[in-house]
Enzyme design. Structure first.
Site, PDB file in Angstrom:
ATOM      1  CB  SER A 140       2.124 -11.060   2.122  1.00  0.00           C
ATOM      2  OG  SER A 140       2.145 -12.318   1.479  1.00  0.00           O
ATOM      3  CE1 TYR A 153       1.629  -9.282  -3.118  1.00  0.00           C
ATOM      4  CE2 TYR A 153       2.515 -11.288  -2.159  1.00  0.00           C
ATOM      5  CZ  TYR A 153       1.524 -10.313  -2.214  1.00  0.00           C
ATOM      6  OH  TYR A 153       0.459 -10.383  -1.347  1.00  0.00           O
TER       7      TYR A 153
END
Ligand SMILES: NC(=O)c1ccc[n+]([C@@H]2O[C@H](COP(=O)([O-])OP(=O)(O)OC[C@H]3O[C@@H](n4cnc5c(N)ncnc54)[C@H](O)[C@@H]3O)[C@@H](O)[C@H]2O)c1
Length: 254
Positions: A140, A153
């Site tokens: 990501s 995250y």
């Protein structure tokens, strides 16, 4: 991709399904793995007119027995694994470090990090036997930056970048390539959940604010990630190894 066997975790989600569609359109056989059984069944129904080319396996990527099962069942059904899209992940709630409980942090790490590790562990064993394979992990934009309220995250996607580079070095002499995609702001359920989390009941409000932080001024489509996954799985990417490919509308350039 004709007759290639492609295994996708998080296969019932937005990016997983877009990748499945692309590979199926090119003649591949695709196995979707997901924890959500009903979404898997719906995905299989909507994806192709040739159901014999699609397998679905309900599995939790954090459980080693489930991971062994999805690898074995894929090999039993289609004979090998040519491409592994190691993609399942969750975002977790938006909360600062001081407010985040340990169980929630560990759940994010378990799915996004342990799940990616276990998938690699068992798929690479199969690819080593075959003497070939292509792996694409889903990292990501969060693999490069910090973001207030997103510690689990952010930590997990930094870990996916490290796992990708390590796996690439371990497999370099073996005819196996390992890379990652690093998307940001892709229009899937995950992004909708983030918007609802930021501005409950008014997702479009935080959606507009988020778009202002994207140089191209819009969210990405799942297919725009799938196209890069397909490239990394192809022979056109024959000298690409251990790389993170940004698919983020310019966010990393900013
Ligand atoms: N959407 C974005 O903006 C974005 C940006 C960067 C990275 N990503 C990454 O892309 C990947 C796919 O996300 P998406 O956007 O398609 O979201 P999504 O929520 O549509 O799909 C994620 C899928 O993973 C599955 N999953 C969750 N926990 C699981 C588990 N324990 N075992 C098996 N499957 C499980 C979910 O059921 C879901 O189908 C994730 O790794 C995510 O972190 C997404």
């Amino acid at each position: 991709m004709r007759d290639k066997v492609v295994l996708i975790t998080g296969g019932a989600g937005g990016i997983g399904q877009a990748a499945a569609k692309l590979f199926l359109n090119e003649g591949a056989k695709v196995v979707l793995v997901d924890i959500n059984e009903s979404s898997l069944a719906k995905a299989k129904e909507s994806l192709t007119d040739n159901p014999e080319n699609v397998g679905i396996i309900q599995a939790d990527v954090t459980k080693e027995e489930d991971v062994k099962k999805y690898v074995q069942e894929t090999v039993d059904q289609f004979g090998r694994i040519d491409v592994f899209f190691n993609n399942a992940g969750i975002n977790g709630p938006v909360a600062e470090i001081t407010d985040l409980d340990k169980d929630t942090f560990e759940q994010i790490m378990s799915i996004n990090v342990t799940g990616v590790f276990l998938g690699l562990k068992h798929v690479l064993q199969q690819m080593k036997k075959q003497g070939h394979g292509r792996v694409i992990n889903t990292a990501s934009n969060a693999a490069y930056i910090g973001s207030a309220g997103m510690v689990g995250y952010i930590a997990s996607k930094h870990a996916v970048a490290g796992i990708t580079k390590t796996a690439a070095l371990e497999t370099a002499p073996l005819g196996i390539r390992v890379n990652a995609v690093a998307p940001a702001a892709i229009d899937t359920q995950m992004l909708q959940d983030i918007q609802n989390n930021l501005t409950p009941g008014e997702p479009e409000k935080s959606g507009e604010a988020l778009k202002q932080g994207i140089p191209v001024g819009r969210f990405g489509a799942p297919d725009e990630v799938a196209q890069i996954v397909r490239f990394l799985a192809s022979d056109e990417a024959s000298f690409v190894h251990g790389a993170l490919y940004n698919v983020d509308g310019g966010m990393q350039a900013d």
